[in-house]
Design an enzyme around this catalytic site. Sequence first.
Site, short mmCIF file in Angstrom:
data_model
loop_
_atom_site.label_atom_id
_atom_site.label_comp_id
_atom_site.label_asym_id
_atom_site.label_seq_id
_atom_site.Cartn_x
_atom_site.Cartn_y
_atom_site.Cartn_z
N ASP A 1 -7.25 32.06 22.90
CA ASP A 1 -6.00 32.35 23.60
C ASP A 1 -5.24 30.45 23.42
O ASP A 1 -5.86 29.28 23.22
CB ASP A 1 -5.45 32.44 25.18
CG ASP A 1 -5.84 33.82 24.42
OD1 ASP A 1 -7.04 34.66 23.50
OD2 ASP A 1 -5.69 35.08 26.01
N ASP A 2 -3.67 30.33 23.45
CA ASP A 2 -3.16 29.24 23.38
C ASP A 2 -3.61 28.57 22.59
O ASP A 2 -2.78 27.05 22.99
CB ASP A 2 -3.73 28.22 25.48
CG ASP A 2 -3.88 29.48 25.87
OD1 ASP A 2 -3.36 30.52 26.33
OD2 ASP A 2 -3.96 28.62 27.09
N HIS B 1 0.83 35.51 21.62
CA HIS B 1 0.40 35.64 22.95
C HIS B 1 1.98 35.33 23.83
O HIS B 1 1.33 33.89 24.15
CB HIS B 1 -0.40 34.54 23.05
CG HIS B 1 -1.16 33.90 24.82
ND1 HIS B 1 -1.00 35.43 25.28
CD2 HIS B 1 -1.64 32.75 25.17
CE1 HIS B 1 -1.56 34.39 26.41
NE2 HIS B 1 -1.91 33.39 26.10
N HIS C 1 4.45 31.23 27.18
CA HIS C 1 2.91 31.30 27.76
C HIS C 1 3.86 30.92 30.09
O HIS C 1 2.79 30.65 30.90
CB HIS C 1 2.70 30.03 28.27
CG HIS C 1 0.67 30.55 28.35
ND1 HIS C 1 0.49 30.42 29.92
CD2 HIS C 1 -0.32 30.91 27.31
CE1 HIS C 1 -1.12 30.89 30.27
NE2 HIS C 1 -1.05 31.14 28.71
N HIS D 1 -10.55 29.61 25.18
CA HIS D 1 -9.36 29.43 24.12
C HIS D 1 -9.28 27.75 23.62
O HIS D 1 -11.01 27.33 23.61
CB HIS D 1 -9.09 28.52 25.82
CG HIS D 1 -8.02 29.44 27.13
ND1 HIS D 1 -8.69 29.93 27.87
CD2 HIS D 1 -7.74 30.31 27.44
CE1 HIS D 1 -8.28 30.99 28.34
NE2 HIS D 1 -6.90 30.83 28.28
ZN ZN Z 1 -3.12 31.46 27.59
#
Ligand code: ZN
Length: 470
Positions: free
Chosen positions: A280-281, A331, A335, A425
């Site tokens: 993620d991210d 995603h 955020h 991540h």
């Molecule tokens: Zn995230």
Amino acid sequence: MKNEKKWVKWLIVLAVCSPFIFVIAKNSQAINSSLQKKTPSIEIKDEEIKNGIKVQTESKEADAYSSFVMIPFTEIEEIDVPIGDWAFEQEEIFYEKFENEKLKSNKEIAAHFNLQTDIHKASDHFFSFVLTAEQFIENERRKSFVRTYTVDIKQKSFIELFDLFDKEKIETDNLLQIIAEQANPAISKEQIGETKELNWSVEGEHLAIYKERENDAKQESTTTRHEISLLHLHEYMEDSYKKLLISENLAEKLKKSEQEKKIKVRELKPDGKYVALTFDDGPHAKYTEQILDILKKYDAKATFYMLSRNVRHYPEIAKRVAEDGHEIGNHSATHVNLNATKEKRIDAEIIDSKQQIEEMIGYTIETFRPPYGEYNQYVLDEAEKSDQSVVLWSVDTLDWKNRNANSVYQATINETEPGSIILLHDIHATTVDALPLILNYFSKEGYECVTVSELLPLLEDKGPGPYFGN
Ligand code: ZN
């Protein structure tokens, strides 16, 4: 009515003259004797056939002006009369202007009027006509006017742009928005203006939009043309027009572009030992590509839940992720915790973000992971509405918190079972370091790393989710 009279006059002239070429008077060159009124020579033809439609032409030559008019002639009154009326109106505007200029300058001036028709054939009964009228007066003032007509010869009627579209699939306003966004070069929705006045035609694989642009300072107006590929509009089209206007060639391209846009999803064995690694991210300037290199070495596939904000910074890295055969998921844009966010903002974070990532990378996104795993019914509804399954995780490695490769590895191997979705991540160096340890373990234990979309059909949760994995 004034217009009808003009048209009757036109018909009479044509009836007398056609199909022969008729010359009233041979053009006599007497440019200098400008005060002497000459009968203009007129030549009318209706023999020529362009793209399956007859056209009529009329050329006039007088001392100080000349004109050329070409209009389509379908032999269907409902179609020919309004087109003829418009052509006459344009010619009259020209003469009026010409007379005014002559009076103003108090001498003979030269002028030319030109009305051309382009004929575009989409099928044996569906045609678009683009009529362009141009005025040249003393070579200084140039005006250009455009008028388009799309006709169905079988129905003996004109077709409105919105007839082509299925009202269940798209609203007028949204369609205008799409046309504005896709027009090449771009125009604004406001510039497209009122749909009633919209000049449009179907030209091969494109919808063309014509706009007149006024330049008051120069007393000029010009015509601009914008085109939109039917590939961008076909999904909203009414079925019969879709069949008619999307040619085999275009349908082939469409299929290909849709296949190209989909990241390959393999079908898995129901009793296989699979896990889905998710990162993620990102994308991250440095770590995402390091992870790609490691995954490649182990022939492992993974899913990257990206922020559209980061994809904007590193679109090339995002593209490489897709090209390496991994899945890209949405995603959100920035955020935020969607559970503490107003609905309008949620739409931007879920729907706009998906579209933006797709535009930047050229691949379709099929899954969404809410930031922090926070969601509510509205979030689920918006994801479903935009064809995104909601995906959470079953194994939390806490890599964001521990920042220790060994503890990331330990958490993974302690909790993983077949069907697990593992949260990582791609923005931490320690996660990169943990990855070879994890992949070594998986290959020893006989686990195969697959993408989320490949794993979902094997899980108990069905439909739009949310999916957690085992
Ligand atoms: Zn995230």
